[in-house]
Design a protein around this motif. Structure first.
Motif, short mmCIF file in Angstrom:
data_model
loop_
_atom_site.label_atom_id
_atom_site.label_comp_id
_atom_site.label_asym_id
_atom_site.label_seq_id
_atom_site.Cartn_x
_atom_site.Cartn_y
_atom_site.Cartn_z
N ASN A 175 -6.92 3.67 -6.15
CA ASN A 175 -7.35 5.07 -5.97
C ASN A 175 -7.48 5.46 -4.50
OD1 ASN A 175 -7.49 5.78 -8.74
ND2 ASN A 175 -9.44 4.69 -8.89
N ASP A 176 -6.75 4.77 -3.65
CA ASP A 176 -6.69 5.12 -2.24
C ASP A 176 -5.26 5.52 -1.90
OD1 ASP A 176 -7.47 5.50 0.36
OD2 ASP A 176 -8.06 3.42 0.73
N LYS A 207 -5.92 3.97 5.90
CA LYS A 207 -6.25 4.40 4.53
C LYS A 207 -6.96 5.75 4.53
CE LYS A 207 -4.77 0.43 2.92
NZ LYS A 207 -4.51 -0.25 4.21
N LEU A 208 -6.64 6.54 3.52
CA LEU A 208 -7.25 7.86 3.39
C LEU A 208 -8.76 7.76 3.18
CD1 LEU A 208 -6.58 10.88 3.32
CD2 LEU A 208 -6.34 10.68 0.84
N LYS A 209 -9.20 6.77 2.42
CA LYS A 209 -10.65 6.62 2.18
C LYS A 209 -11.39 6.38 3.48
CE LYS A 209 -11.00 5.04 -2.63
NZ LYS A 209 -11.38 3.90 -3.51
N ASP A 210 -10.79 5.62 4.40
CA ASP A 210 -11.43 5.36 5.68
C ASP A 210 -11.55 6.64 6.49
OD1 ASP A 210 -11.74 2.66 5.17
OD2 ASP A 210 -9.84 2.11 6.11
N LEU A 211 -10.52 7.46 6.43
CA LEU A 211 -10.56 8.74 7.13
C LEU A 211 -11.72 9.59 6.62
CD1 LEU A 211 -7.54 11.00 8.00
CD2 LEU A 211 -9.56 11.99 6.97
N ILE A 212 -11.83 9.70 5.29
CA ILE A 212 -12.88 10.52 4.69
C ILE A 212 -14.26 9.93 4.95
CG2 ILE A 212 -13.81 11.39 2.50
CD1 ILE A 212 -10.90 11.56 1.51
N ASN A 213 -14.38 8.60 4.85
CA ASN A 213 -15.67 7.96 5.08
C ASN A 213 -16.15 8.15 6.52
OD1 ASN A 213 -15.86 7.06 2.45
ND2 ASN A 213 -14.98 5.06 2.90
N ASN A 214 -15.20 8.19 7.45
CA ASN A 214 -15.57 8.34 8.86
C ASN A 214 -15.84 9.78 9.24
OD1 ASN A 214 -15.34 5.81 10.75
ND2 ASN A 214 -13.72 5.55 9.22
#
Length: 382
Positions: A242-243, A297-304
């Protein structure tokens, strides 16, 4: 040798100034008093270059002094302006550099609690000069007395706070992407029912999607008119966890009807293009030479970055809407526009991955199907 600086900033500055022939200064704010100290000590200096801000709000609030910039220009010192500048660097030839929190102001040099370092380390000096040159070379235009007179006229015409908040910024937009006034997108590849693993190699996705010459749309929601020539497209593969892995990057060409649709030859070579026939053609593609696990990863972008991840979520948050899930903005979207902040973050991550894993070799890309007509043929026609 590297030492810390907690006080006596002016003494450190003047001491270094007297040993060199070239000085490069980066300071968002500059005031008249410290400028006078510089002018008194530049008799032997053939080269002084200064990067600061040209935001008229700074001059109206007295955070920076327009008269100080005028004095610099009158004394033959080159000055350029960068939007959103925040760094403070004082570089003396290739001998020493001071990096810290202090602006080139009385507050920075005398009144405030500031902290920094002074170093003669070759690597630190080299990196600092490269940083300065990258910003300096964004524009060929240095500040002139005519500019200053025009800005004084604007500032004198302002009478209320509402007008102050709308004062212009005449600095140049600095960008790691080199894409001033260009939009930056992430284009998604795959479907909910068709995802790949972290072990999936980028070259296999390039061979499957042919994203080296075009990214595709179904056309069911209309043509992708939002893209303009020069916009930046990052390419992201949907994953089983889901990433999404951002594996590629290219420059967009504006969609032109008929020209940018899958040809009969394209569909014969790649059957699924019958369902996805609408193109945004791309040039100068770069792909990370590795697995999806090696890619940002897109999740890392959003988390940051949270609400600053995308232009639409940033706008909603700035308009006072705080109770929403950033990830919801991705649902059933073929692509999404990044905010300026996230575009810079992703470019850093992408280039780090390139450095670590290298790019997919150009000969591998050249050996793939190039579309009919090819990009080279189209550019010749244009």
């Amino acid at each position: 040798m590297t030492e810390t600086i907690k006080n006596n900033w002016l003494k450190h500055f003047i001491t270094e100034l007297q040993k060199v022939s070239k000085v490069y200064i980066i300071s968002p704010f500059i005031n008249y008093t410290i400028t006078e100290h510089l002018i008194k000590n530049i008799g032997h200096l053939p080269t002084i270059k200064i990067l600061t801000r040209f935001n008229l709000n700074d001059f109206k609030s007295k955070a920076s002094h327009l008269d100080a910039l005028q004095k610099l220009v009158e004394n033959g010192i080159e000055v350029k302006g960068i939007k959103s500048l925040h760094s403070k660097v004082y570089l003396f030839d290739n001998k020493n550099v001071i990096i810290g929190s202090a602006n080139f102001t009385s507050g920075g040099f005398f009144n405030n609690y500031e902290y920094g370092i002074k170093s003669c380390d070759n690597k630190i000096i080299s990196d600092s000069k490269e940083y300065f040159d990258d910003l300096w070379n964004l524009t060929a235009d240095s500040l002139t007395l005519l500019n200053i007179n025009d800005w004084k006229h604007i500032l004198n015409s302002v009478s209320n706070q509402k007008e102050v908040n709308k004062l212009p910024d005449f600095g140049i937009q600095a960008s790691l992407l080199g894409a001033k006034n260009k939009k930056v997108y992430i284009k998604f590849f795959g479907k909910t029912e068709y995802r790949e693993s972290l072990e999936y190699h980028t070259i296999h996705e390039i061979e499957r999607s042919h994203c080296h010459y075009a990214v595709t749309f179904s056309g069911k929601r209309g043509k992708p008119r939002r893209y303009n020539d020069g916009d930046v497209i990052y390419m992201a593969r949907m994953l089983n966890n889901n990433d999404c892995a951002i594996f590629g990057k290219a420059t967009a060409l504006k969609h032109i009807d008929k020209r940018d649709e899958a040809s009969a030859e394209d569909i014969a070579a790649i059957s699924w293009k019958k369902e996805w026939p609408v193109y945004i053609r791309v040039k100068n593609p770069e792909f990370i030479n590795g697995k999806m696990s090696d890619c940002p990863k897109l999740k890392d972008l959003i988390n940051n970055l949270s609400f600053d991840s995308f232009s639409n979520t940033q706008k909603r948050f700035n308009n006072g809407e705080h109770n929403f899930n950033v990830k919801d903005s991705l649902r059933r979207q073929a692509d999404i526009q990044l905010s300026d902040v996230s575009a810079e973050w992703l470019e850093n991550e992408f280039q780090e991955a390139i450095l670590k894993h290298s790019k997919v070799p150009q000969h591998q890309i050249d050996n793939l199907y190039q579309g009919i007509p090819s990009l080279k043929e189209i550019l010749k026609l244009d």
